[in-house]
Design an enzyme around this catalytic site. Structure first.
Site, PDB file in Angstrom:
ATOM      1  N   GLY A   1     113.236 -15.269  72.265  1.00 44.36           N
ATOM      2  CA  GLY A   1     113.340 -16.585  72.726  1.00 44.36           C
ATOM      3  C   GLY A   1     114.638 -16.985  73.084  1.00 44.36           C
ATOM      4  O   GLY A   1     115.442 -16.375  73.602  1.00 44.36           O
TER       5      GLY A   1
ATOM      6  N   LYS B   1     104.171 -15.455  63.662  1.00 40.97           N
ATOM      7  CA  LYS B   1     103.977 -16.877  63.832  1.00 40.97           C
ATOM      8  C   LYS B   1     103.598 -17.212  65.534  1.00 40.97           C
ATOM      9  O   LYS B   1     104.545 -16.650  66.568  1.00 40.97           O
ATOM     10  CB  LYS B   1     105.501 -17.176  63.889  1.00 40.97           C
ATOM     11  CG  LYS B   1     105.851 -18.679  64.545  1.00 40.97           C
ATOM     12  CD  LYS B   1     105.228 -19.965  63.887  1.00 40.97           C
ATOM     13  CE  LYS B   1     105.577 -21.128  64.744  1.00 40.97           C
ATOM     14  NZ  LYS B   1     105.056 -21.168  66.016  1.00 40.97           N
ATOM     15  N   ALA B   2     102.598 -17.556  65.733  1.00 42.96           N
ATOM     16  CA  ALA B   2     101.833 -17.538  67.053  1.00 42.96           C
ATOM     17  C   ALA B   2     102.702 -18.846  67.837  1.00 42.96           C
ATOM     18  O   ALA B   2     103.258 -19.767  67.390  1.00 42.96           O
ATOM     19  CB  ALA B   2     100.436 -18.261  66.962  1.00 42.96           C
TER      20      ALA B   2
ATOM     21  N   CYS C   1     113.173 -12.218  80.926  1.00 47.00           N
ATOM     22  CA  CYS C   1     114.356 -12.205  80.458  1.00 47.00           C
ATOM     23  C   CYS C   1     115.450 -11.223  81.132  1.00 47.00           C
ATOM     24  O   CYS C   1     116.630 -11.209  80.963  1.00 47.00           O
ATOM     25  CB  CYS C   1     114.391 -11.677  78.842  1.00 47.00           C
ATOM     26  SG  CYS C   1     113.146 -10.286  78.846  1.00 47.00           S
TER      27      CYS C   1
ATOM     28  N   SER D   1     107.069 -16.868  74.744  1.00 51.31           N
ATOM     29  CA  SER D   1     106.463 -17.620  75.825  1.00 51.31           C
ATOM     30  C   SER D   1     105.907 -17.024  76.942  1.00 51.31           C
ATOM     31  O   SER D   1     104.888 -16.893  77.521  1.00 51.31           O
ATOM     32  CB  SER D   1     107.128 -18.890  75.905  1.00 51.31           C
ATOM     33  OG  SER D   1     108.444 -18.550  76.655  1.00 51.31           O
TER      34      SER D   1
ATOM     35  N   GLU E   1     121.811 -18.972  80.539  1.00 50.77           N
ATOM     36  CA  GLU E   1     120.629 -18.280  81.290  1.00 50.77           C
ATOM     37  C   GLU E   1     120.046 -19.776  81.757  1.00 50.77           C
ATOM     38  O   GLU E   1     119.876 -20.617  81.052  1.00 50.77           O
ATOM     39  CB  GLU E   1     119.824 -17.605  80.466  1.00 50.77           C
ATOM     40  CG  GLU E   1     118.608 -17.141  81.105  1.00 50.77           C
ATOM     41  CD  GLU E   1     117.496 -16.503  80.137  1.00 50.77           C
ATOM     42  OE1 GLU E   1     116.702 -15.759  80.360  1.00 50.77           O
ATOM     43  OE2 GLU E   1     117.835 -16.501  78.817  1.00 50.77           O
TER      44      GLU E   1
ATOM     45  N   SER F   1     103.370 -21.664  70.348  1.00 45.92           N
ATOM     46  CA  SER F   1     102.705 -22.978  70.527  1.00 45.92           C
ATOM     47  C   SER F   1     102.092 -23.235  71.965  1.00 45.92           C
ATOM     48  O   SER F   1     101.035 -23.740  72.134  1.00 45.92           O
ATOM     49  CB  SER F   1     103.440 -24.198  70.380  1.00 45.92           C
ATOM     50  OG  SER F   1     104.616 -24.260  71.102  1.00 45.92           O
TER      51      SER F   1
ATOM     52  N   GLU G   1     116.005 -10.995  70.584  1.00 45.63           N
ATOM     53  CA  GLU G   1     116.678 -11.146  71.952  1.00 45.63           C
ATOM     54  C   GLU G   1     116.606 -12.726  72.269  1.00 45.63           C
ATOM     55  O   GLU G   1     115.500 -13.360  72.477  1.00 45.63           O
ATOM     56  CB  GLU G   1     115.380 -10.240  72.828  1.00 45.63           C
ATOM     57  CG  GLU G   1     115.556 -10.135  74.263  1.00 45.63           C
ATOM     58  CD  GLU G   1     114.589 -10.221  75.134  1.00 45.63           C
ATOM     59  OE1 GLU G   1     114.339 -10.612  76.191  1.00 45.63           O
ATOM     60  OE2 GLU G   1     113.845  -9.111  74.768  1.00 45.63           O
TER      61      GLU G   1
END
Length: 526
Positions: free
Chosen positions: A240, A185-186, A301, A159, A391, A188, A264
Site C-alpha cells: 500500500g 485485513k480485508a 506498483c 487495493s 509516487e 475496504s 511494499e
C-alpha cells in the site's frame, strides 16, 4: 451464487458482534452494492489473533506435504469460482473481465508454486555439522539447523490487485506455506471480493482438515492497529501507501515484543534511455513506454514514473513523440474514488511546483483519470526534492534531461530505493554504460534491459522488493518463491538424538531433501 454474509471469519466460524456496518461500492458509478459488512470489534480482532495462535503449533507440525495439499486445494477452489465472482470483482474495482481472469490464474498459480516449494524442501534450509569428538583443542558438538514459521502473520490486502495481492495473494500464500496461520485485513475497496475468496480458503481448509484458525479475516477501518499490536501476531505483510506502511512499521517497532513488517510502499521505477536506442527505434520506444505508463490506469506498483535521458537531438525528438503517444491514451476509471482523488492531488502538486513543466494531458474528467506527462529540472533530483521522489499512483510520468554521464550518475545517486529500474539501449552502448548496472544495483530490487517493468513474473528468481521506501526490508520479496523466507526463522539443535530431531534433520533423510552436510550439499543418508 455464493451467499455473502458480510461477517468476519474467526477460527473457522463467522462473527458479527459490532454494530457498525460497511458498504461496498461500484467503482464506476459509486453506487452501493447489495449487502453490507460488519466492522470488526476489538474483541473480534483479539479472537482472530488468538485463533491463529492456537492453530500455529498444529499447522506448523502438519508437515510440508499436508500444507502443500492445502495450498493446492485453495487454488482449486479459486479456479472453480464462477462468473458471478468475476462480475463482483469487476464491479468493485472497475478492472476488466480479462484482467481479473488473468489475475485469478496468477493467484491460483502462485499457490501451486508454493506447494511445489514445500514438496522440494529447500525452503527448510537444512544444515548439518556432524560431531567431531576428536577435534583439538575442543571437540565439536553435533549441530543441526532448519527453519520454522515465525508464527501468526497479519496480512493487509492491496487495493490494486484484488486477488494476487489480497485475500489469497502472495503474502497469504507465502505465510501459509511457511506454516504460519494468517489473520487477513480485508481492503475496504473490495470487501465482497474478499469474502468470496475467504469462503474458498475456508472450504479448502475444511477439505484438507486444517486447524480451524489457520485463516481468519476481519473487516473495517482502524482495526489494523489492534491487529499489529496484538501479542500473538509475529509478522506483518502489507502492500500500500508509504504513509500506511510507515505507520504499521512504527506500531510494530513500539510493541513490547517488536515484530518485522514486510511492507511494499512506494516506487517511481526509473527508466534510463540511451541515445543509440532512441536513434534506432525512438518512436517505437515512445509508443511502448506510453502503453506501460497507462496500463491499467497506471495502477501498478512498477509503473514507470520517471524517464531519464541524456541531452541529445534524439532525446528531444523522443520527448515530443512520447507526448504525442500519451495524448492519444484515453481516460480510464480507477479502482475507487479515493484512488482517483489521490491521483488528482499528486497531479496538482506537480502542476504547482516551479521546477516542473506540464507537457501533455487533458484536464481530469469526473470519475476518470486522464494520462499526464511532465518534465522536471534535473536539479530537483540533485537537490533531493521530495516531490520528485513521491509516487503519483496513476497514469502519469515525469521526464528528466541530464547534460552528460556525470550528471546522470549524480541524478541516479539522488534517487531513493526503488522496486525496479530499466535500461533501454543498443547492445554496444549498454556495454559502454555497464557502470549504470553497478550503480543501480544499490537502488533497486530488479533491473530490466530493453523491457518494461509493469509485468512481474511469479517464479523462483523474481525479486519484487527494494531499498526503502520501495519496501520496509530490502532483504525480501513479495513476489516469487523467495517470499516464503520472510516468514521463517532458523532453529538449531545441538546433540539431539535422531528420534527427537525434525524429519528434515534425521540421519535417514526421510524427506529426501538436499541438505548442507559438513559444508557440502547432499541428499545422502548419514
Amino acid at each position: 451464487m455464493n451467499r455473502l454474509s458480510g461477517h468476519n471469519y474467526i477460527g473457522g466460524a463467522r462473527s458479527a458482534q459490532g454494530s457498525v456496518q460497511l458498504q461496498s461500492l461500484d467503482a464506476s458509478t459509486g453506487q452501493a452494492l447489495p449487502g453490507h459488512f460488519f466492522q470488526a470489534t476489538e474483541a473480534e480482532v483479539h479472537a482472530a489473533a488468538q485463533a491463529a495462535a492456537s492453530a500455529y503449533p498444529l499447522f506448523r507440525e502438519l508437515g510440508a506435504e499436508r500444507r502443500a495439499q492445502f495450498l493446492d486445494a485453495i487454488a482449486d477452489e479459486l479456479d472453480a469460482l464462477g462468473d458471478d465472482f468475476i462480475a463482483t470483482v469487476c464491479r468493485e474495482t472497475a478492472l476488466p473481465t480479462a484482467r481479473i481472469q488473468g489475475e485469478r490464474s496468477r493467484t491460483s498459480g502462485q499457490l501451486r508454486l508454493f506447494a511445489k516449494v514445500l514438496r522440494r524442501g529447500d525452503f527448510l534450509g537444512a544444515r548439518i555439522d556432524r560431531a567431531l569428538p576428536q577435534r583439538q583443542p575442543l571437540p565439536r558438538p553435533d549441530l543441526r539447523q532448519y527453519r520454522i514459521g515465525v508464527g501468526p502473520v497479519a496480512v493487509f490486502g492491496a487495493s490494486n490487485f484484488p486477488l494476487a495481492f489480497s485475500t489469497a495473494g502472495g503474502d497469504t500464500a507465502a505465510a501459509l506455506a511457511a506454516g504460519c496461520p494468517v489473520v487477513f485485513k480485508a481492503h475496504s475497496g473490495h470487501m465482497a471480493t474478499a469474502e468470496w475468496v475467504a469462503q474458498a480458503i475456508i472450504s479448502a481448509a475444511q477439505r484438507s482438515d486444517m486447524p480451524a484458525g489457520v485463516f481468519n479475516m476481519i473487516y473495517g477501518g482502524g482495526v489494523g492497529e489492534w491487529l499489529v499490536r496484538h501479542p500473538a501476531i509475529r509478522a506483518v505483510g502489507f502492500t500500500g501507501s508509504l504513509k500506511g506502511g510507515n505507520a504499521l512499521c512504527q506500531m510494530a517497532a513500539s510493541r513490547a515484543q517488536p515484530i518485522p513488517v514486510f511492507a511494499e510502499m512506494s516506487s517511481i521505477n526509473p527508466v534510463i534511455l540511451l541515445p543509440g536506442a532512441l536513434a534506432t527505434r525512438g518512436e517505437q520506444i515512445a509508443a511502448e513506454l506510453a502503453g506501460s505508463v497507462t496500463l491499467g490506469a497506471g495502477q501498478f506498483c512498477t509503473n514507470p514514473g520517471l524517464i531519464i535521458g541524456l541531452r541529445s537531438p534524439q532525446f528531444s525528438a523522443f520527448v515530443q513523440q512520447l507526448g504525442a503517444q500519451m495524448s492519444r491514451q484515453g481516460p480510464q476509471t480507477m479502482l475507487n474514488h479515493g484512488t482517483l482523488a489521490s491521483y488528482c492531488q499528486g497531479l496538482d502538486a506537480l502542476h504547482r511546483h516551479p521546477g516542473v513543466r506540464h507537457l501533455t494531458g487533458q484536464p481530469q474528467l469526473a470519475g476518470q483519470a486522464q494520462p499526464q506527462l511532465f518534465q522536471a529540472d534535473v536539479r530537483l533530483l540533485l537537490e533531493g526534492d521530495e516531490l520528485l521522489q513521491e509516487e503519483v499512483f496513476g497514469p502519469a510520468s515525469i521526464v528528466i534531461e541530464v547534460a552528460d554521464q556525470a550528471e546522470l550518475a549524480a541524478a541516479l545517486q539522488g534517487l531513493r530505493g526503488q522496486l525496479t529500474a530499466t535500461l533501454i539501449g543498443e547492445q554496444q552502448e549498454l556495454l559502454e554504460h555497464r557502470w549504470l548496472t553497478l550503480a543501480l544495483q544499490e537502488k533497486v530490487g530488479r533491473l530490466l534491459l530493453n523491457g518494461y517493468p509493469t509485468g512481474v513474473e511469479v517464479c523462483d528468481a523474481m525479486v519484487h522488493g527494494g531499498p526503502y521506501p520501495a519496501t520496509s526490508d530490502a532483504r525480501g520479496t513479495s513476489v516469487g518463491t523467495l517470499a516464503i523466507e520472510r516468514f521463517l526463522r532458523p532453529v538449531c539443535f545441538q546433540n539431539y538424538p535422531d528420534a527427537l530431531l525434525p524429519e528434515a534433520l534425521r540421519d535417514a533423510n526421510p524427506l529426501g531433501i538436499v541438505r548442507l552436510v559438513d559444508g557440502e550439499p547432499s541428499r545422502a543418508v548419514l
